[in-house]
Design an enzyme around this catalytic site. Structure first.
Site: not given
Ligand code: CO
Length: 200
Positions: A140-141
């Protein structure tokens, strides 16, 4: 330092590589961790605080007392992914939006730490209790750093049921812009291109 919300242009801006890991970078990382804890988050990427550089912080327990879980990754690259698993995901730039997203079950990531040492993290080696979540946060990051958002990774049904929330976020953002609390998109884009610091 503040967390920007969708549809702030910083969230779509591909972050630049950090070529110099100095005291300023360490201070920024510390501020990002504190802001992440304050917001009860488990990860926060540079773009989300209008800092368009390849850096993200995480602590999958969101617990400032568990410093051993606190991590900062610079110029991260995923070099291998295995398996596939669906799980609930949220994002500090999309308050109130939680949807199922499919991600690789384990990943192998290379990055640099704050001491400019190259590091490798293989989530297969992470404690089983937090393995899936750790893999999810890393993906996600790192997506964030490339201007990719979890709404892009949702399936058709999740996308459809996110529509009204996204519209609401867009409305709130334009209203805040109208009140002068957020600069115009053109001004934001100019600052992102110039890399003016501090950006907030
Ligand atoms: Co985020």
């Amino acid at each position: 330092m503040k967390i920007v919300r969708y549809p702030h242009p910083s969230l779509r801006y591909p972050a630049r590589l950090l070529t110099d890991i100095d005291e300023r970078v360490r201070t920024t990382a510390r501020q990002m961790l504190d802001l992440m804890y304050e917001s009860k988050g488990i990860g926060l990427a540079g773009n989300q605080v209008f800092y368009p550089y390849q850096l993200f912080v995480m602590n999958v327990k969101s617990d400032p007392q568990q410093r051993e879980l606190e991590q900062v990754f610079i110029n991260p690259v995923i070099i291998d992914r295995k398996g596939s698993v669906e799980g609930e995901e949220g994002c500090l730039s999309f308050p109130g939006l939680f949807q199922k997203v499919r991600r690789a079950k384990t990943v192998r990531m290379q990055a640099y730490n704050l001491d400019a040492q190259p590091i490798e993290l293989f989530t297969s080696d992470v404690h089983p209790e937090i393995q899936e979540l750790t893999s999810r946060v890393l993906q996600h990051e790192i997506d964030h750093l490339h201007g990719v958002l979890f709404i892009d990774k949702m399936g058709a049904i999740a996308k459809l049921s996110s529509r009204s929330k996204l519209k609401e976020l867009e409305r709130d953002y334009r209203k805040a812009q109208g009140r002068g609390e957020i600069p115009s998109d053109a001004e934001i884009e100019k600052r992102l291109r110039n890399g003016d610091m501090p950006l907030m």
